[in-house]
Write a protein that holds these residues in place. Sequence first.
Motif, short mmCIF file in Angstrom:
data_model
loop_
_atom_site.label_atom_id
_atom_site.label_comp_id
_atom_site.label_asym_id
_atom_site.label_seq_id
_atom_site.Cartn_x
_atom_site.Cartn_y
_atom_site.Cartn_z
N GLU A 1 0.82 -1.22 0.00
CA GLU A 1 0.00 0.00 0.00
C GLU A 1 0.85 1.27 0.00
OE1 GLU A 1 -2.72 -1.25 3.11
OE2 GLU A 1 -3.39 -2.83 1.70
N ALA A 2 2.02 1.21 0.65
CA ALA A 2 2.93 2.38 0.64
C ALA A 2 3.40 2.65 -0.80
CB ALA A 2 4.13 2.12 1.55
N ILE A 3 3.73 1.59 -1.52
CA ILE A 3 4.18 1.77 -2.92
C ILE A 3 3.01 2.24 -3.79
CG2 ILE A 3 5.15 0.60 -4.94
CD1 ILE A 3 6.53 -1.36 -2.95
N ALA A 4 1.82 1.66 -3.56
CA ALA A 4 0.63 2.05 -4.35
C ALA A 4 0.33 3.54 -4.17
CB ALA A 4 -0.57 1.21 -3.92
N ARG A 5 0.50 4.04 -2.96
CA ARG A 5 0.26 5.50 -2.72
C ARG A 5 1.24 6.34 -3.53
NH1 ARG A 5 -0.85 3.68 2.52
NH2 ARG A 5 1.27 4.09 3.27
N SER A 6 2.48 5.85 -3.67
CA SER A 6 3.46 6.64 -4.45
C SER A 6 3.06 6.70 -5.93
CB SER A 6 4.87 6.05 -4.31
OG SER A 6 5.04 4.88 -5.10
N TYR A 7 2.26 5.71 -6.38
CA TYR A 7 1.76 5.74 -7.77
C TYR A 7 0.58 6.72 -7.91
CZ TYR A 7 4.00 1.07 -8.22
OH TYR A 7 4.86 0.00 -8.23
N PHE B 1 -7.12 6.12 -8.08
CA PHE B 1 -7.56 4.85 -8.66
C PHE B 1 -7.36 3.69 -7.67
CE2 PHE B 1 -3.20 5.77 -9.87
CZ PHE B 1 -2.52 4.61 -9.56
N MET B 2 -7.99 2.56 -7.99
CA MET B 2 -7.83 1.35 -7.19
C MET B 2 -6.79 0.46 -7.89
SD MET B 2 -8.63 -2.06 -7.21
CE MET B 2 -9.93 -2.16 -8.42
N LEU B 3 -5.77 0.03 -7.16
CA LEU B 3 -4.73 -0.82 -7.74
C LEU B 3 -5.06 -2.29 -7.45
CD1 LEU B 3 -1.87 -0.29 -9.17
CD2 LEU B 3 -0.91 -1.01 -6.98
N PRO B 4 -5.31 -3.09 -8.49
CA PRO B 4 -5.67 -4.50 -8.24
C PRO B 4 -4.43 -5.40 -8.15
CG PRO B 4 -5.95 -3.97 -10.56
CD PRO B 4 -5.35 -2.75 -9.91
N ILE B 5 -4.36 -6.22 -7.12
CA ILE B 5 -3.27 -7.19 -7.00
C ILE B 5 -3.83 -8.56 -7.37
CG2 ILE B 5 -1.52 -8.21 -5.46
CD1 ILE B 5 -1.07 -5.21 -5.87
N SER C 1 2.43 3.35 -17.34
CA SER C 1 1.57 4.23 -16.56
C SER C 1 1.94 4.10 -15.09
CB SER C 1 0.09 3.83 -16.73
OG SER C 1 -0.73 4.55 -15.82
N PHE C 2 1.68 5.16 -14.31
CA PHE C 2 1.83 5.04 -12.85
C PHE C 2 0.85 3.98 -12.32
CE2 PHE C 2 3.92 9.28 -12.58
CZ PHE C 2 4.92 8.94 -11.69
N SER C 3 -0.27 3.81 -13.02
CA SER C 3 -1.31 2.89 -12.57
C SER C 3 -1.08 1.51 -13.19
CB SER C 3 -2.69 3.40 -13.01
OG SER C 3 -2.84 3.21 -14.40
N HIS C 4 -2.06 0.62 -13.02
CA HIS C 4 -2.00 -0.71 -13.62
C HIS C 4 -2.48 -0.70 -15.07
CE1 HIS C 4 -5.96 0.14 -12.12
NE2 HIS C 4 -6.45 -0.79 -12.93
N ASN C 5 -3.07 0.42 -15.48
CA ASN C 5 -3.70 0.52 -16.80
C ASN C 5 -2.79 1.34 -17.72
OD1 ASN C 5 -5.23 1.14 -19.03
ND2 ASN C 5 -7.05 1.78 -17.90
N ALA C 6 -2.18 0.66 -18.71
CA ALA C 6 -1.19 1.32 -19.58
C ALA C 6 -1.74 2.54 -20.31
CB ALA C 6 -0.65 0.32 -20.60
N SER C 7 -3.07 2.60 -20.47
CA SER C 7 -3.61 3.74 -21.23
C SER C 7 -3.84 4.98 -20.34
CB SER C 7 -4.92 3.34 -21.92
OG SER C 7 -5.86 2.97 -20.93
N LEU C 8 -3.67 4.85 -19.02
CA LEU C 8 -3.83 6.01 -18.12
C LEU C 8 -2.53 6.79 -18.08
CD1 LEU C 8 -5.84 4.84 -14.95
CD2 LEU C 8 -6.62 6.30 -16.81
N LYS C 9 -2.47 7.87 -18.83
CA LYS C 9 -1.23 8.65 -18.94
C LYS C 9 -1.20 9.77 -17.89
CE LYS C 9 -0.02 6.09 -22.39
NZ LYS C 9 0.85 4.95 -22.08
N GLY C 10 -0.12 10.58 -17.97
CA GLY C 10 0.00 11.71 -17.03
C GLY C 10 0.32 11.22 -15.63
N ALA C 11 -0.43 11.75 -14.65
CA ALA C 11 -0.23 11.36 -13.24
C ALA C 11 -1.58 11.05 -12.63
CB ALA C 11 0.47 12.48 -12.49
N PRO C 12 -2.16 9.88 -12.96
CA PRO C 12 -3.50 9.55 -12.46
C PRO C 12 -3.55 9.52 -10.93
CG PRO C 12 -2.44 7.62 -13.43
CD PRO C 12 -1.57 8.79 -13.74
#
Length: 636
Positions: free
Chosen positions: A529-535, A585-589, A571-582
């Motif tokens: 969760e600490a890493i996910a917050r940095s995304y 979002f919810m990060l799925p593991i 992408s910062f997120s799990h979704n390659a099409s989400l550009k910029g600095a989203p």
Amino acid sequence: MASSHTLRKLQVVSPVPADIDIANSVEPFHIAEIAKELNLTPNQYDLYGKYKAKVLLSLVDELQDSGDGYYVVVGGITPTPLGEGKSTTTVGLCQALGAFLDKKVMTCLRQPSQGPTFGIKGGAAGGGYSQVIPMDEFNLHLTGDIHAITAANNLLAAAIDTRIFHEASQSDKALMNRLCPPNKEKKRVFADVMIKRLDKLGISKRNPDDLTPEEVRRFARLDIDPDSITWRRVMDVNDRFLRKITVGQGPEEKGMVRETGFDISVASEIMAVLALTTSLSDMRERLGKMVIGNSRAGDTITADDLGIGGALTVLMKDAINPTLMQTLEGTPVLVHAGPFANIAHGNSSIVADKIALKLVGQGGFVVTEAGFGADIGTEKFMNIKCRYSGLKPQCAVIVATIRALKMHGGGPEVVAGKPLDRAYLSENVGLVENGCVNLARHISNTKAYGVNVVVAINMFASDTDSELNAMKSAAMEAGAFDAVVCTHHAHGGKGAVDLGIAVQRASENQKQSLQFLYPLDISIKEKIEAIARSYGAASVEYSEQAEKQIEIYTKQGFSGLPICMAKTQYSFSHNASLKGAPNGFMLPIRDVRASIGAGFIYPLVGTMSTMPGLPTRPCFFDIDIDTSTGKVRGLS
């Protein structure tokens, strides 16, 4: 500082010729000359031909009293599929420091996999007038380290299936008799590696004849659960048809069929072990601790349980020594390890960095590269690599391009192999400004580790002054120590002199000590969760499988390991099409796996391919040899 006879003045040509043509136009110095400039004696390295040498690991001990140089890591913004020139910038920066700024410098790079070399991406020796040479040797067999990893990995894979086969057809007593046969003196003894298994089982007896039938059963029968096996075979070629295979179809295997598959060699845990090891004894420990699956009772089965840790180390004994090479301008390079940057940590080796820091000495510079964008590569460099090495970087470089910022600012899709849209080739300051949110997040995330951040703006011919200025001011506003335009691809080290000066100033003015993103003693979930917050994620969602694995690893005592997130680099997120600095979002593991020998837990965010496929038109169409000169043509 390298003396003038091992520095080469480049004759640059415009437009910039193909990488392989530039590489072939330069006659490399004999590697013994490069070694001599580093004050290496001939007994501190082994020659591999004229242009490569293995620097021996013993050097770390021999130089332990000398001071370390400055330690610089090169990461990047979230890239386009074309890459933004991290390796090229790493090499160009080192050429600038060594050939123009009179500094002792060493470049530390990963060894590229043959998969991308013959596939779609091409080689990884840098590009233009900022390259490691000989380019063909760098990108192909080099000194055989990846072949050693392939051999060791597949020996372990063979041992697993063979052990299941023999256990299925033998009694406990027969197994024991074969595992510990009488020696010449007609005495039965345990092999050294077997003592590790006895200790793990809490059996203190050292004579095989003294074991009770129950102890014989526990010792001799691993009882591997075939469904739990995580160890796969590997090869260093992109071969999509090996992703899923069935083994055991031969008539002699008595119907012991199971599904498995191949990964690419650089995705092997043995590669990650090589990159994170600190000594030969540490590598022996790590290789032995690698977990290949569980017993039916749920206990972990390691390489040493199979009795193979020592043999794996023997296969890897030369691979632990980094390979010395050179840049186009004659500055020294250490090439070592090449772990996948998704399911592993994507950084070159601790061993190479440690040797390099001693060789350049105080006031010198070691520049190492972290794979993918800084959200993956630099994060893993800090939280995994620096934890195991104890080394502290003074400066982090973030490589950025106008092209990538335009994409993050809402520009059309960038697709490898297709011509770039007009938006990327004509001025559009608005797109650049919008895209700077991506750069800004990478800067603030990297600064949080307590290092000064220098932005290297890798300039392309179509970039305009207004676009470059917009990017510079956004970088400085976001807290960068400096932001510098570079033209090293077109001009070699000369085009990165300003970057070299900025990196020197940033390193000398570094005041803070290294801050990790998370402590090791919190739970696996808290670290994720600490890493996910940095995304920029607001929450993390775990699949049932991920929950189950976290519970198992915690119960098995592995929750104190660092986390190595496996997610898209686009992408910062799990979704390659989400550009910029989203944000938000919810990060799925999807799943959580472990590389216990390498020393990390890796959560899978989305699907990760560990065996790439070849495109319709792979790079190998262009690769050939000039049969009259023996020179390689067409490597990119």
